[in-house]
Design an enzyme around this catalytic site. Structure first.
Site, PDB file in Angstrom:
ATOM      1  N   ASP A  38      -2.498  -4.421   0.031  1.00 61.96           N
ATOM      2  CA  ASP A  38      -1.439  -4.920  -0.838  1.00 61.96           C
ATOM      3  C   ASP A  38      -0.139  -5.044  -0.066  1.00 61.96           C
ATOM      4  O   ASP A  38      -0.108  -4.898   1.141  1.00 61.96           O
ATOM      5  CB  ASP A  38      -1.295  -4.071  -2.099  1.00 61.96           C
ATOM      6  CG  ASP A  38      -1.028  -2.623  -1.772  1.00 61.96           C
ATOM      7  OD1 ASP A  38      -0.342  -2.369  -0.759  1.00 61.96           O
ATOM      8  OD2 ASP A  38      -1.511  -1.739  -2.507  1.00 61.96           O
ATOM      9  N   LYS A  60       0.943  -7.087  -5.542  1.00 62.24           N
ATOM     10  CA  LYS A  60       1.643  -6.001  -6.217  1.00 62.24           C
ATOM     11  C   LYS A  60       3.045  -5.857  -5.689  1.00 62.24           C
ATOM     12  O   LYS A  60       3.388  -4.903  -5.032  1.00 62.24           O
ATOM     13  CB  LYS A  60       0.927  -4.663  -6.044  1.00 62.24           C
ATOM     14  CG  LYS A  60       0.136  -4.303  -7.257  1.00 62.24           C
ATOM     15  CD  LYS A  60      -0.045  -2.838  -7.348  1.00 62.24           C
ATOM     16  CE  LYS A  60      -0.946  -2.592  -8.546  1.00 62.24           C
ATOM     17  NZ  LYS A  60      -1.365  -1.232  -8.634  1.00 62.24           N
ATOM     18  N   MET A 175       9.858   4.371  -6.247  1.00 64.57           N
ATOM     19  CA  MET A 175       9.867   3.295  -7.247  1.00 64.57           C
ATOM     20  C   MET A 175      11.082   3.401  -8.169  1.00 64.57           C
ATOM     21  O   MET A 175      10.994   3.088  -9.354  1.00 64.57           O
ATOM     22  CB  MET A 175       8.586   3.345  -8.110  1.00 64.57           C
ATOM     23  CG  MET A 175       7.317   3.286  -7.300  1.00 64.57           C
ATOM     24  SD  MET A 175       5.846   3.515  -8.323  1.00 64.57           S
ATOM     25  CE  MET A 175       5.845   5.284  -8.564  1.00 64.57           C
TER      26      MET A 175
HETATM   27  N1  SAH Z   1       1.641   5.668  -1.809  1.00 66.05           N
HETATM   28  C1  SAH Z   1       2.946   5.251  -1.372  1.00 66.05           C
HETATM   29  C2  SAH Z   1       3.900   5.094  -2.521  1.00 66.05           C
HETATM   30  C3  SAH Z   1       3.532   3.963  -3.435  1.00 66.05           C
HETATM   31  S1  SAH Z   1       4.644   3.766  -4.750  1.00 66.05           S
HETATM   32  C4  SAH Z   1       3.451   6.248  -0.327  1.00 66.05           C
HETATM   33  O1  SAH Z   1       2.877   7.309  -0.161  1.00 66.05           O
HETATM   34  O2  SAH Z   1       4.412   5.920   0.359  1.00 66.05           O
HETATM   35  C5  SAH Z   1       5.668   2.487  -4.156  1.00 66.05           C
HETATM   36  C6  SAH Z   1       7.028   3.033  -3.765  1.00 66.05           C
HETATM   37  O3  SAH Z   1       6.934   3.652  -2.492  1.00 66.05           O
HETATM   38  C7  SAH Z   1       8.099   2.011  -3.597  1.00 66.05           C
HETATM   39  O4  SAH Z   1       8.671   1.617  -4.826  1.00 66.05           O
HETATM   40  C8  SAH Z   1       9.092   2.762  -2.754  1.00 66.05           C
HETATM   41  O5  SAH Z   1       9.821   3.667  -3.528  1.00 66.05           O
HETATM   42  C9  SAH Z   1       8.171   3.572  -1.860  1.00 66.05           C
HETATM   43  N2  SAH Z   1       7.963   2.977  -0.533  1.00 66.05           N
HETATM   44  C10 SAH Z   1       6.807   2.600   0.003  1.00 66.05           C
HETATM   45  N3  SAH Z   1       6.974   2.186   1.268  1.00 66.05           N
HETATM   46  C11 SAH Z   1       8.289   2.324   1.528  1.00 66.05           C
HETATM   47  C12 SAH Z   1       9.100   2.089   2.663  1.00 66.05           C
HETATM   48  N4  SAH Z   1       8.602   1.614   3.800  1.00 66.05           N
HETATM   49  N5  SAH Z   1      10.420   2.364   2.583  1.00 66.05           N
HETATM   50  C13 SAH Z   1      10.945   2.839   1.445  1.00 66.05           C
HETATM   51  N6  SAH Z   1      10.240   3.070   0.347  1.00 66.05           N
HETATM   52  C14 SAH Z   1       8.911   2.824   0.378  1.00 66.05           C
END
Ligand code: SAH
Length: 509
Positions: A38, A60, A175
């Site tokens: 995704d 997504k 998020m």
């Molecule tokens: N499983 C993922 C989180 C998924 S929820 C993890 O462990 O990182 C999606 C949220 O993750 C986004 O809305 C944001 O808040 C955060 N996110 C994911 N990648 C990011 C990145 N490179 N920099 C900042 N926030 C990130």
């Protein structure tokens, strides 16, 4: 249908920096028949997939759900039932707000075997790349990962604002950008000090990482001013103040610079990795394609007659590659070359030759045809037969000068370079949107091809604010002939030299 059901690997793809993928995740991608990813999973990771693997994008991005969660589930089950092994890549860690748990339950209910490969979560990595440790003995003894997605005005909420507000925990919201105002309001209403430090880190661990800091009182305004959007991590707590001292990622000398690489893709990796390590965001727009010559027979003929030659001179890595490819295709090996003396232009060509077990007898001091000539002034070249396998349209100075020195030179085409215009539209659109800071040119043909990608009448305008960097004087002259005055001309005509000059240029600025 086969008897065997395939396995689904729920894989944490890490937060964005391709180097933060685990070795196990890489192995799973390499072995998978199907790769499902995704928008948070870095597309670089797809390079590890098998050539014939099916690659499926399930989107997504905010509202853009290319495939709904139900459809993704169905897809995983269907493919597994076909006996295919699936790498299901998820941003960060699959079990941290990644719905990985739900996908595992669903697979279980369909009797599809699965494994979980944890990943580096953005909840820890994005703060770390912004210089914020989520725990620190002087500041806090615990950390909470909280969804910022939940509507905080909802009655029946799982949010424990009083707990968050009272504790000295580091609060990490995922998020949460859209809900920032509500999050801040709730914390303050429940008694959290309004001078508590806050940071938002967008696209953490990637070259476009952006960090905004403030306090509970100021952060909403700051985020509005900077127009920071999702995806970002919100960090609230005293550890945020450590960023002033500990920031490192965005302090690297080329951080935030968007630099176009115009070399052929197969040759770009050195330049890309050097610039990336210095913090730059490299945009690969290869302007050259390197292909075998239309007619290989002349090269084959020369190889057949290799015993007639005394010297073999390579002016580029491509020359080396295509020469040896052809030699091997003809069933020969390096023993056919034992009687020859070798010369190379440039240390990289010399290294490439060494890969084939041959040490160049001559390496000119600087890396231009002219210095090869100087280098030859100390050896007896008169009446010697020289083979020069190189590009179809190469400069003539080297064969001319060697001939003047009495050598008998055969030039043969070992490869051809062609214009690559695959990414022309993208290039023009990036230039129009001011999304490029610098362009690098590593040979005359990268300049002329690049210019032919821009419709020449607009070129001057499009390149107005762009830093142009040339690897050496010949490339720079080609640029001038095409009406671009290079901002940077490398002192040493190598990739390292080019990188050094870019560094010096930006340090001075
Ligand atoms: N499983 C993922 C989180 C998924 S929820 C993890 O462990 O990182 C999606 C949220 O993750 C986004 O809305 C944001 O808040 C955060 N996110 C994911 N990648 C990011 C990145 N490179 N920099 C900042 N926030 C990130």
């Amino acid at each position: 249908m086969t008897d065997k059901t395939g396995k689904v690997y729920l894989i944490g793809a890490g937060p964005g920096d391709p180097g933060l993928l685990t070795i196990k995740a890489k192995e799973c991608i390499e072995n998978a028949d199907v790769v499902v990813y995704d928008y948070l999973a870095s597309p670089f990771l797809l390079d590890y997939a098998k050539k014939d693997a099916q690659i499926i994008y399930v989107g997504k991005k905010g509202g853009d759900h290319t495939l709904s969660q139900d459809k993704i589930n169905l897809l995983l089950v269907d493919k597994a039932k076909l006996g295919l092994d699936i790498a299901r890549l998820k941003g960060g860690d699959p079990f941290v707000f990644g719905r990985g748990g739900e996908e595992a339950q669903m697979l279980l209910s369909h009797n599809v075997p699965y494994e979980v490969v944890p990943g580096v979560t953005s909840a820890i990595a994005a703060p770390a790349y912004a210089g914020i440790p989520v725990t620190h003995r002087d500041h806090t003894s615990f950390v909470s990962f909280i969804t910022g997605h939940e509507d905080p005005t909802k009655k029946d909420t799982g949010m424990q604002w009083d707990v968050y507000a009272e504790s000295n925990a580091t609060l990490v919201f995922l998020m949460g950008v859209k809900n920032l105002e509500n999050i801040v309001k709730n914390l303050v209403e429940h008694g959290k000090a309004s001078n508590t430090p806050v940071a938002l880190v967008r696209w953490g661990t990637t070259p476009r990482q952006q960090t905004v800091t403030g306090t509970l009182e100021t952060i909403v305004e700051r985020v509005k001013e900077t127009r920071l959007k999702s995806p970002a991590i919100i960090i609230i707590g005293h550890v945020v103040s450590l960023r002033d001292e500990l920031a490192w990622f965005d302090k690297r000398p080329l951080f935030g610079k968007r630099i176009v690489i115009t070399r052929a893709r197969a040759q770009a990796s050195d330049l890309v990795s050097m610039l990336t390590r210095l913090g730059a965001q490299c945009i690969e727009i290869p302007t050259i394609q390197i292909v075998p010559p239309k007619d290989l027979n002349p090269l084959k003929q020369c190889i057949k007659n290799i015993n007639n030659y005394d010297w073999l001179i390579f002016t580029s890595v491509n020359g080396v590659k295509f020469f040896f490819d052809t030699l091997f295709d003809m069933g020969g090996d390096v023993r056919a070359l034992g009687h020859l003396k070798f010369a190379c232009i440039g240390p990289v060509t010399k290294e490439r030759l060494k890969d084939f077990g041959i040490i160049s007898d001559i390496l000119p001091e600087t890396y231009r045809a002219e210095s090869v000539i100087d280098a030859f002034s100390t050896v007896e070249i008169k009446d010697k037969k020289v083979l020069l396998p190189r590009a179809k349209t190469a400069r003539t100075i080297l064969p001319e000068e060697l001939t003047n020195m009495g050598a008998r030179v055969d030039e043969v085409t070992a490869y051809e370079t062609r214009l690559n215009d695959d990414r022309k539209e993208e290039l023009i659109s990036l230039l129009k949107k001011n999304e490029i800071d610098a362009v690098t040119f590593t040979s005359s043909s990268t300049v002329s091809n690049f210019m032919s990608l821009l419709e020449s009448k607009d070129a001057k305008k499009l390149l107005k604010n762009i830093v142009t960097a040339c690897i050496g004087p010949i490339t720079a002259d080609t640029a001038r002939a095409l009406n671009i005055e290079p901002d940077i001309e490398a002192r040493e005509y190598t990739i390292q030299g080019l990188v050094d000059s870019l560094l010096t240029y930006y340090e001075r600025k």
